[in-house]
Design a protein around this motif. Structure first.
Motif, short mmCIF file in Angstrom:
data_model
loop_
_atom_site.label_atom_id
_atom_site.label_comp_id
_atom_site.label_asym_id
_atom_site.label_seq_id
_atom_site.Cartn_x
_atom_site.Cartn_y
_atom_site.Cartn_z
N ARG A 130 0.63 -1.76 -0.30
CA ARG A 130 -0.27 -0.34 -0.19
C ARG A 130 0.62 1.28 0.33
NH1 ARG A 130 -4.96 -0.07 -0.90
NH2 ARG A 130 -6.42 -1.18 -0.20
N ASP A 131 1.98 1.34 0.06
CA ASP A 131 2.78 2.30 0.07
C ASP A 131 3.76 2.94 -0.92
OD1 ASP A 131 4.65 4.11 1.61
OD2 ASP A 131 5.53 2.70 2.67
N SER A 132 3.56 4.23 -1.65
CA SER A 132 3.93 4.43 -3.04
C SER A 132 5.21 5.06 -2.54
CB SER A 132 2.87 4.48 -3.37
OG SER A 132 2.18 6.42 -2.74
N SER A 133 5.66 5.41 -1.63
CA SER A 133 6.40 6.20 -1.11
C SER A 133 8.02 5.31 -1.01
CB SER A 133 6.44 6.52 0.16
OG SER A 133 7.03 5.47 0.75
N GLU A 134 7.56 3.88 -1.76
CA GLU A 134 8.76 3.44 -1.21
C GLU A 134 8.21 2.37 -2.76
OE1 GLU A 134 11.25 1.77 1.71
OE2 GLU A 134 9.80 2.80 3.67
N PRO A 135 8.54 2.89 -3.36
CA PRO A 135 8.22 1.70 -4.84
C PRO A 135 8.48 0.70 -5.52
CG PRO A 135 9.31 3.87 -6.22
CD PRO A 135 9.30 4.48 -4.30
N GLU A 136 10.49 0.60 -4.58
CA GLU A 136 10.58 -0.62 -4.79
C GLU A 136 10.14 -2.00 -3.84
OE1 GLU A 136 14.59 -0.30 -4.74
OE2 GLU A 136 15.54 -0.40 -6.95
N LYS A 137 9.92 -1.45 -2.86
CA LYS A 137 9.42 -1.84 -1.41
C LYS A 137 8.01 -2.91 -1.97
CE LYS A 137 12.07 -1.23 2.22
NZ LYS A 137 12.89 -0.97 3.49
N GLN A 138 7.13 -1.87 -2.73
CA GLN A 138 5.90 -1.91 -3.63
C GLN A 138 5.57 -2.62 -4.31
OE1 GLN A 138 3.68 1.46 -5.41
NE2 GLN A 138 2.52 1.13 -3.89
N PHE A 164 -4.69 -3.04 9.60
CA PHE A 164 -6.04 -2.22 10.28
C PHE A 164 -5.54 -0.42 11.01
CE2 PHE A 164 -9.59 0.31 11.93
CZ PHE A 164 -10.70 -0.11 10.88
N VAL A 165 -4.67 -1.09 11.58
CA VAL A 165 -4.34 0.14 12.97
C VAL A 165 -3.33 1.07 12.13
CG1 VAL A 165 -2.86 0.95 14.57
CG2 VAL A 165 -4.61 -1.36 14.67
N ASN A 166 -2.20 0.00 11.42
CA ASN A 166 -1.23 1.04 10.36
C ASN A 166 -2.07 1.85 9.48
OD1 ASN A 166 0.80 1.03 12.50
ND2 ASN A 166 0.72 -1.54 12.34
N LEU A 176 -0.05 5.73 7.81
CA LEU A 176 0.31 5.89 6.47
C LEU A 176 -0.25 7.28 6.06
CD1 LEU A 176 -0.59 2.29 4.31
CD2 LEU A 176 1.74 3.03 5.50
N ASP A 177 0.45 8.51 5.47
CA ASP A 177 -0.45 9.23 5.11
C ASP A 177 -0.32 9.09 3.17
OD1 ASP A 177 -0.73 11.26 4.88
OD2 ASP A 177 0.82 12.43 5.62
#
Length: 120
Positions: A49-57, A84-86, A91-92
Motif C-alpha cells: 500500500r506504500d507508494s513512497s517506497e516503490p521498490e518495496k511496493q 488495520f491500525v497502521n 500511512l499518509d
C-alpha cells in the motif's frame, strides 16, 4: 511512520500491479506447486500500500499476487489488526476505516490463525 498510499488499484491494491522489480534473489518467490502455507507479516501488506517506497511496493505486490494465485498465503488475526491500525493511522495518506475494513474482509479468506496458547 507516515507513508503514502496513492497510486493503488483493485480491492486490495494488488490487481495488475506492474512496477519495476528488485533483484529476484532478494525475496523467495512463491510458486503454484507449493502446498505449504506461507505466513505473511503485516509489513508486507503495508509495503503493498506504500507508494513512497516503490521498490518495496513492487516486490510486496508481486509476492502477494503470487500467494493469491497459489492460494498459499496465511495470516493471523494479529496481522489483520496491525494492518488495520497502521493503514488507517500511520500511512499518509492512509485509508479510511471503511476502505481498510474492506481489505480486512478480503484478507479473511486467508483463514487467519487465532493467537492462542496452543499456537504460541
Amino acid at each position: 511512520m507516515r507513508r503514502n498510499t496513492s497510486g493503488q488499484n483493485g480491492a486490495f491494491g494488488l490487481a495488475n500491479l506492474k512496477l519495476s522489480k528488485l533483484k529476484e534473489k532478494s525475496i523467495p518467490r512463491a510458486t503454484a506447486f507449493m502446498s505449504d502455507s506461507i505466513f505473511v507479516d503485516t509489513n508486507i501488506f503495508l509495503y503493498a500500500r506504500d507508494s513512497s517506497e516503490p521498490e518495496k511496493q513492487a516486490v510486496a505486490g508481486e509476492r502477494l499476487d503470487e500467494l493469491w494465485e497459489s492460494r498459499s498465503g496465511r495470516i493471523s488475526a494479529q496481522v489483520l489488526n496491525e494492518y488495520f491500525v497502521n493503514v488507517t493511522r500511520k500511512l499518509d495518506p492512509g485509508l479510511s476505516p471503511e476502505e481498510a475494513w474492506d481489505d480486512v474482509e478480503t484478507l479473511s479468506v486467508w483463514d487467519p490463525l487465532a493467537i492462542d496458547m496452543p499456537l504460541l
